[in-house]
Design a protein around this motif. Sequence first.
Motif, PDB file in Angstrom:
ATOM      1  N   ARG A  91       0.820  -1.208   0.000  1.00  9.30           N
ATOM      2  CA  ARG A  91       0.000   0.000   0.000  1.00  9.30           C
ATOM      3  C   ARG A  91       0.854   1.259   0.000  1.00  9.30           C
ATOM      4  O   ARG A  91       0.615   2.204  -0.747  1.00  9.30           O
ATOM      5  N   ARG A  92       1.892   1.295   0.818  1.00 14.50           N
ATOM      6  CA  ARG A  92       2.748   2.480   0.921  1.00 14.50           C
ATOM      7  C   ARG A  92       3.543   2.710  -0.366  1.00 14.50           C
ATOM      8  O   ARG A  92       3.668   3.840  -0.838  1.00 14.50           O
ATOM      9  N   LEU A  93       4.095   1.639  -0.920  1.00 14.89           N
ATOM     10  CA  LEU A  93       4.888   1.794  -2.139  1.00 14.89           C
ATOM     11  C   LEU A  93       4.008   2.121  -3.336  1.00 14.89           C
ATOM     12  O   LEU A  93       4.397   2.903  -4.207  1.00 14.89           O
ATOM     13  N   TYR A  94       2.823   1.534  -3.395  1.00 15.68           N
ATOM     14  CA  TYR A  94       1.936   1.798  -4.530  1.00 15.68           C
ATOM     15  C   TYR A  94       1.559   3.270  -4.590  1.00 15.68           C
ATOM     16  O   TYR A  94       1.501   3.875  -5.664  1.00 15.68           O
ATOM     17  N   ARG A  95       1.290   3.877  -3.444  1.00 14.66           N
ATOM     18  CA  ARG A  95       0.857   5.279  -3.405  1.00 14.66           C
ATOM     19  C   ARG A  95       1.940   6.244  -3.876  1.00 14.66           C
ATOM     20  O   ARG A  95       1.639   7.365  -4.269  1.00 14.66           O
ATOM     21  N   LEU A  96       3.185   5.809  -3.850  1.00 16.38           N
ATOM     22  CA  LEU A  96       4.274   6.690  -4.271  1.00 16.38           C
ATOM     23  C   LEU A  96       4.418   6.769  -5.785  1.00 16.38           C
ATOM     24  O   LEU A  96       5.132   7.623  -6.298  1.00 16.38           O
ATOM     25  N   ASN A  97       3.769   5.842  -6.503  1.00 18.06           N
ATOM     26  CA  ASN A  97       3.720   5.911  -7.977  1.00 18.06           C
ATOM     27  C   ASN A  97       5.117   5.968  -8.600  1.00 18.06           C
ATOM     28  O   ASN A  97       5.420   6.826  -9.424  1.00 18.06           O
ATOM     29  N   LEU A  98       5.963   5.037  -8.202  1.00 17.55           N
ATOM     30  CA  LEU A  98       7.344   5.001  -8.678  1.00 17.55           C
ATOM     31  C   LEU A  98       7.509   3.941  -9.766  1.00 17.55           C
ATOM     32  O   LEU A  98       6.689   3.032  -9.910  1.00 17.55           O
ATOM     33  N   LEU A  99       8.616   4.043 -10.497  1.00 13.19           N
ATOM     34  CA  LEU A  99       8.891   3.089 -11.567  1.00 13.19           C
ATOM     35  C   LEU A  99       9.716   1.904 -11.066  1.00 13.19           C
ATOM     36  O   LEU A  99       9.527   0.775 -11.515  1.00 13.19           O
ATOM     37  N   THR A 100      10.641   2.154 -10.138  1.00 11.57           N
ATOM     38  CA  THR A 100      11.507   1.101  -9.599  1.00 11.57           C
ATOM     39  C   THR A 100      11.639   1.249  -8.092  1.00 11.57           C
ATOM     40  O   THR A 100      11.380   2.313  -7.522  1.00 11.57           O
ATOM     41  N   ILE A 101      12.083   0.189  -7.451  1.00 15.19           N
ATOM     42  CA  ILE A 101      12.357   0.249  -6.021  1.00 15.19           C
ATOM     43  C   ILE A 101      13.543   1.169  -5.746  1.00 15.19           C
ATOM     44  O   ILE A 101      13.633   1.799  -4.696  1.00 15.19           O
ATOM     45  N   GLY A 102      14.453   1.292  -6.722  1.00 14.77           N
ATOM     46  CA  GLY A 102      15.585   2.201  -6.566  1.00 14.77           C
ATOM     47  C   GLY A 102      15.161   3.651  -6.455  1.00 14.77           C
ATOM     48  O   GLY A 102      15.810   4.453  -5.774  1.00 14.77           O
ATOM     49  N   ASP A 103      14.045   4.021  -7.113  1.00 16.26           N
ATOM     50  CA  ASP A 103      13.531   5.390  -7.006  1.00 16.26           C
ATOM     51  C   ASP A 103      13.195   5.733  -5.562  1.00 16.26           C
ATOM     52  O   ASP A 103      13.367   6.870  -5.122  1.00 16.26           O
ATOM     53  N   PHE A 104      12.694   4.753  -4.823  1.00 15.62           N
ATOM     54  CA  PHE A 104      12.374   4.997  -3.417  1.00 15.62           C
ATOM     55  C   PHE A 104      13.614   5.389  -2.626  1.00 15.62           C
ATOM     56  O   PHE A 104      13.588   6.333  -1.817  1.00 15.62           O
ATOM     57  N   TYR A 105      14.705   4.669  -2.843  1.00 24.05           N
ATOM     58  CA  TYR A 105      15.927   4.957  -2.084  1.00 24.05           C
ATOM     59  C   TYR A 105      16.446   6.367  -2.387  1.00 24.05           C
ATOM     60  O   TYR A 105      16.980   7.039  -1.502  1.00 24.05           O
ATOM     61  N   ARG A 106      16.301   6.813  -3.631  1.00 27.80           N
ATOM     62  CA  ARG A 106      16.756   8.160  -3.967  1.00 27.80           C
ATOM     63  C   ARG A 106      15.870   9.222  -3.317  1.00 27.80           C
ATOM     64  O   ARG A 106      16.363  10.183  -2.734  1.00 27.80           O
ATOM     65  N   ASP A 255      -4.954  -0.661  -8.733  1.00 21.71           N
ATOM     66  CA  ASP A 255      -5.133   0.196  -7.562  1.00 21.71           C
ATOM     67  C   ASP A 255      -4.465  -0.481  -6.370  1.00 21.71           C
ATOM     68  O   ASP A 255      -4.068  -1.656  -6.433  1.00 21.71           O
ATOM     69  N   GLU A 256      -4.343   0.253  -5.265  1.00 20.70           N
ATOM     70  CA  GLU A 256      -3.585  -0.268  -4.127  1.00 20.70           C
ATOM     71  C   GLU A 256      -4.281  -1.438  -3.445  1.00 20.70           C
ATOM     72  O   GLU A 256      -3.629  -2.344  -2.923  1.00 20.70           O
ATOM     73  N   GLY A 257      -5.611  -1.451  -3.432  1.00 18.06           N
ATOM     74  CA  GLY A 257      -6.323  -2.586  -2.850  1.00 18.06           C
ATOM     75  C   GLY A 257      -6.045  -3.865  -3.619  1.00 18.06           C
ATOM     76  O   GLY A 257      -5.838  -4.933  -3.026  1.00 18.06           O
ATOM     77  N   THR A 258      -6.023  -3.770  -4.939  1.00 17.19           N
ATOM     78  CA  THR A 258      -5.692  -4.923  -5.778  1.00 17.19           C
ATOM     79  C   THR A 258      -4.265  -5.370  -5.531  1.00 17.19           C
ATOM     80  O   THR A 258      -3.979  -6.576  -5.507  1.00 17.19           O
ATOM     81  N   ALA A 259      -3.355  -4.423  -5.334  1.00 12.84           N
ATOM     82  CA  ALA A 259      -1.956  -4.754  -5.059  1.00 12.84           C
ATOM     83  C   ALA A 259      -1.824  -5.572  -3.774  1.00 12.84           C
ATOM     84  O   ALA A 259      -1.101  -6.569  -3.724  1.00 12.84           O
ATOM     85  N   VAL A 260      -2.540  -5.158  -2.738  1.00 14.93           N
ATOM     86  CA  VAL A 260      -2.464  -5.854  -1.448  1.00 14.93           C
ATOM     87  C   VAL A 260      -3.083  -7.241  -1.546  1.00 14.93           C
ATOM     88  O   VAL A 260      -2.471  -8.247  -1.178  1.00 14.93           O
ATOM     89  N   ARG A 261      -4.314  -7.297  -2.039  1.00  8.89           N
ATOM     90  CA  ARG A 261      -5.019  -8.589  -2.097  1.00  8.89           C
ATOM     91  C   ARG A 261      -4.312  -9.572  -3.037  1.00  8.89           C
ATOM     92  O   ARG A 261      -4.199 -10.769  -2.737  1.00  8.89           O
TER      93      ARG A 261
END
Length: 501
Positions: A91-106, A255-261
């Motif tokens: 849920r948290r990562l989906y809401r950030l609308n990023l392309l890669t996990i590396g984008d989060f670290y930056r 959507d984020e609900g679909t991501a979680v389930r």
Amino acid sequence: MLLSFVILYLAGSVGIGLYAATRVHNTKDFAVAGRSLPFPVVTATVFATWFGAETVLGISATFVKDGLRAVVADPFGSSLCLILAGLWFARRLYRLNLLTIGDFYRLRYNRGVEVLCTLCIVASYLGWVSAQIKALGLVFNVVTDGAMSQSAGMVLGALIVLTYTTFGGMFSVAILDFVQITIIMGGMLYIGSVISGLAGGVGTVVTHAAAAGKLDFFPPARIETWIPFLGAWVTMMFGSIPQQDVFQRITSAKDEGTAVRGSVLGGTLYFFFAFVPMFLAYSATLIDPAQVSILLERDSQLILPTLIVQHTPLAAQIVFFGALLSAIMSCSSATLLAPSVAFSENIVKSLVPTIGDRGLLAVMRSVLVGFASLVLLFALNSEASIFKMVESAYKVTLVAAFVPLLAGLYWARATAQGAILAIVAGLATWLTLECMVTPDQVWPPQLVGALVAAGGMVVGSLLPQWIPPPVTTDAPGGHQSHRLPVGSRTGTHQSHLSGGH
């Protein structure tokens, strides 16, 4: 006849993958399928994260040799990875609308953390994808009755997977996963019924396995047995979470609900279906014990395919190898795509800041071809078993990438200085201890490295800061964005960081 059906199946898979490529128009389509996948497809693609060569051939062979306790990493750790990724991170990562996990670290820390974590994540895929390619070589060797060597089979398998993945990206991966999960589930259940009849029934096989001690899961109550046991479990359970392919499958949802389930259900389905290959392989010890004894000495990964070829009718062979190829291809395509996307977005893109979306898409495809070549070279020269290649892949991400991800999402005081100290200390500890491993060593090096990384994050974040946080940073879409919110605030923040894709 078997070979003809295999060729027909492979041609159909490539055709479906290339058809999916017609929906790829930009990097967002290529990397995360346009964030448009419905619940059934997300569930299928999450399930396919793990159901590959290691599940059908690696886990089953390890179980026959050493019992349930030896497969604590997979499926126990790996299925919990997918479930926890859905409950804690999706849920948290989906809401950030990023392309890669590396984008989060930056965005959460800085460019240095992004580069370090991305390189560790990319490196971790080498063994994992090589295991899938190695398994394809084994399958082609078996279905051609030895006419095609395992090495030639690896080359052919790599070319097939590379073809549709290069053009279709995550759309090809997702659509093929959805098709292949039907074949996998139906095929494995059908084969289970056939083998069960040959072995005298499910009860007979389970009773025999229990009597042989193969169903003993927990180790004796001694620290020297429990620490390695927990180390293997934790390596897969936590070390697999900061992986680009897990991230892609979650964030490809509509959507984020679909991501979680989808993540929770996919992980749960994987756990239960992973026991089917174990049941099939152990049944061989009752059906043909002499052959099993020979293969345990020669190559235990051949136990299951040899059983199918020598003791089941043609229809069962076609179903089994169709399901096996489905599992391997769906897993290998995504694991080829993930590091290629991460390297292109988080390493190459910063070196060529003026590159446009079309140019970045071309880079992603070029990197994918290059990474596939490297993987094939590694697979051709590796003597490690499929299970060990997969199990070892997540040590580097456990000690380097997991702590910065967890702290970045859940601890508001985590800083770039803390993240860098965690990465450097975790990697240094792990590599040092790996060089000093002895047969009687109790503490797994990767577990010690993860604990040191956690300490490094706390110490580095609480000490006076020498590395200032960025005030603004370039988002994946080329926009300027304020520093990523942290802690509980990420749960309510809606970011539009990828608006340019």
